[in-house]
Scaffold this active site. Structure first.
Site, PDB file in Angstrom:
ATOM      1  N   SER A  14      61.038 -15.476  31.973  1.00  0.00           N
ATOM      2  CA  SER A  14      60.569 -16.463  32.961  1.00  0.00           C
ATOM      3  C   SER A  14      59.409 -17.286  32.395  1.00  0.00           C
ATOM      4  CB  SER A  14      60.182 -15.782  34.271  1.00  0.00           C
ATOM      5  OG  SER A  14      58.987 -15.065  34.138  1.00  0.00           O
ATOM      6  N   ASN A  15      58.577 -16.695  31.557  1.00  0.00           N
ATOM      7  CA  ASN A  15      57.481 -17.468  30.956  1.00  0.00           C
ATOM      8  C   ASN A  15      58.014 -18.456  29.924  1.00  0.00           C
ATOM      9  OD1 ASN A  15      54.647 -16.665  31.867  1.00  0.00           O
ATOM     10  ND2 ASN A  15      55.740 -14.705  31.727  1.00  0.00           N
ATOM     11  N   LYS A  67      60.114  -2.355   9.191  1.00  0.00           N
ATOM     12  CA  LYS A  67      59.405  -3.396   9.944  1.00  0.00           C
ATOM     13  C   LYS A  67      59.084  -4.606   9.053  1.00  0.00           C
ATOM     14  CE  LYS A  67      55.460  -3.945  13.005  1.00  0.00           C
ATOM     15  NZ  LYS A  67      54.772  -3.365  14.124  1.00  0.00           N
ATOM     16  N   MET A  92      58.014  -7.323  23.437  1.00  0.00           N
ATOM     17  CA  MET A  92      57.549  -5.944  23.572  1.00  0.00           C
ATOM     18  C   MET A  92      57.520  -5.226  22.218  1.00  0.00           C
ATOM     19  SD  MET A  92      56.514  -5.934  26.454  1.00  0.00           S
ATOM     20  CE  MET A  92      56.619  -6.285  28.186  1.00  0.00           C
ATOM     21  N   ARG A  93      56.751  -5.801  21.301  1.00  0.00           N
ATOM     22  CA  ARG A  93      56.680  -5.254  19.951  1.00  0.00           C
ATOM     23  C   ARG A  93      55.305  -5.623  19.386  1.00  0.00           C
ATOM     24  NH1 ARG A  93      60.811  -3.324  17.313  1.00  0.00           N
ATOM     25  NH2 ARG A  93      62.205  -3.819  19.030  1.00  0.00           N
ATOM     26  N   ASN A 109      49.158 -14.353  23.459  1.00  0.00           N
ATOM     27  CA  ASN A 109      49.957 -13.429  24.271  1.00  0.00           C
ATOM     28  C   ASN A 109      49.531 -13.575  25.726  1.00  0.00           C
ATOM     29  OD1 ASN A 109      51.712 -11.214  24.859  1.00  0.00           O
ATOM     30  ND2 ASN A 109      49.929  -9.868  24.968  1.00  0.00           N
ATOM     31  N   HIS A 111      49.363 -11.374  29.372  1.00  0.00           N
ATOM     32  CA  HIS A 111      49.428  -9.990  29.859  1.00  0.00           C
ATOM     33  C   HIS A 111      49.139  -9.972  31.361  1.00  0.00           C
ATOM     34  CE1 HIS A 111      49.415  -5.680  29.620  1.00  0.00           C
ATOM     35  NE2 HIS A 111      48.319  -5.683  30.359  1.00  0.00           N
TER      36      HIS A 111
HETATM   37  C1  GAR Z   1      55.178 -10.929  31.707  1.00  0.00           C
HETATM   38  O1  GAR Z   1      54.702 -10.490  32.958  1.00  0.00           O
HETATM   39  C2  GAR Z   1      54.142 -10.698  30.633  1.00  0.00           C
HETATM   40  O2  GAR Z   1      52.835 -10.855  31.105  1.00  0.00           O
HETATM   41  C3  GAR Z   1      54.423  -9.266  30.237  1.00  0.00           C
HETATM   42  O3  GAR Z   1      55.823  -9.196  30.201  1.00  0.00           O
HETATM   43  C4  GAR Z   1      56.347 -10.043  31.237  1.00  0.00           C
HETATM   44  C5  GAR Z   1      57.482 -10.856  30.666  1.00  0.00           C
HETATM   45  O4  GAR Z   1      58.129 -11.551  31.705  1.00  0.00           O
HETATM   46  N1  GAR Z   1      53.839  -8.933  28.985  1.00  0.00           N
HETATM   47  C6  GAR Z   1      53.254  -7.752  28.727  1.00  0.00           C
HETATM   48  O5  GAR Z   1      53.229  -6.832  29.524  1.00  0.00           O
HETATM   49  C7  GAR Z   1      52.605  -7.658  27.369  1.00  0.00           C
HETATM   50  N2  GAR Z   1      51.860  -6.441  27.223  1.00  0.00           N
HETATM   51  P1  GAR Z   1      59.141 -12.708  31.377  1.00  0.00           P
HETATM   52  O6  GAR Z   1      60.164 -12.134  30.372  1.00  0.00           O
HETATM   53  O7  GAR Z   1      59.782 -13.027  32.689  1.00  0.00           O
HETATM   54  O8  GAR Z   1      58.377 -13.853  30.789  1.00  0.00           O
END
Ligand code: GAR
Length: 204
Positions: A14-15, A67, A92-93, A109, A111
């Site tokens: 979504s972001n 990696k 998520m890496r 990033n 969060h």
């Molecule tokens: C978001 O809420 C982002 O802040 C989080 O993953 C989600 C991804 O949502 N990130 C973390 O937790 C990083 N530690 P999206 O795939 O809908 O953009």
């Protein structure tokens, strides 16, 4: 010349979609969302990128011996696409120290908590379960520790007594979709100056 951006995502996206839409509406002036890097072959973000006609690099870590080889494949594409800013959006890496050094202060990033509280993959649920009354969203530059680098922007989100974890998640995502384009715009305009752990926002 426009600065090329790569978004890294592992899931829903979504972001990524929010950033792509801002770019298509001409609201990320000076930027070109050139590439989606995805490490998960089953991630819905891949079809979102196809619909938005944004080039996608799928790098499945399972097919690389280690990696370093996985990151080298990504680095090659970043170079080929002349990427000047990496935007992690639910990627998520943890990137290696070597990778982060190559793009020092050019990786952001997002969060879903007010860091340094509630790091990790389940920040919204963790904060809600803790009974927190104010949580929020953090955008920060990436260093080699998880959810740790210098903070660019933070925004509060109140947790109401009637809140459920789902309603909180919805509120947090809404804030994310505004704050991330804002942070990217500040970067593109050259308004972010990193001094140790502090990020100064200059006026022009
Ligand atoms: C978001 O809420 C982002 O802040 C989080 O993953 C989600 C991804 O949502 N990130 C973390 O937790 C990083 N530690 P999206 O795939 O809908 O953009």
């Amino acid at each position: 010349m426009k600065r090329n951006i790569a978004v890294f995502a592992s899931g829903r996206g979504s972001n990524f979609i929010a950033l792509a839409k801002e770019a298509q509406r001409g609201r990320l002036k000076g930027a070109n969302l050139a590439l989606l890097v995805c490490d998960n072959p089953n991630a819905p973000v891949i079809s979102a990128a196809n619909k938005l006609k944004i080039k996608t690099l799928l790098v499945n870590p399972a097919v690389f011996p280690n990696k370093k080889a996985f990151e080298d494949a990504i680095l090659r594409h970043l170079k080929e696409n002349k990427i000047g800013l990496i935007v992690l959006a639910g990627f998520m890496r943890i990137l290696s120290a070597r990778f982060v050094k190559l793009y020092k202060n050019r990786i952001m990033n997002i969060h879903p908590s007010l860091l340094p509280a509630f790091k990790g993959a389940h920040a919204i649920k963790d904060a809600f379960g803790y009974g927190i009354k104010i949580t929020g969203v953090t955008v920060h530059f990436v260093d080699d520790k998880m959810d740790h680098g210098p903070i660019i922007l933070q925004r509060e989100v109140a947790v109401l007594e009637s809140e459920t974890v789902d309603s909180l998640e919805e509120k947090i995502h809404k804030v994310e979709h505004n704050i991330y384009p804002e942070a990217v715009n500040l970067f593109i305009k050259g308004r972010l100056k990193v001094k140790g752990r502090k990020v100064l926002i200059t006026t022009h």
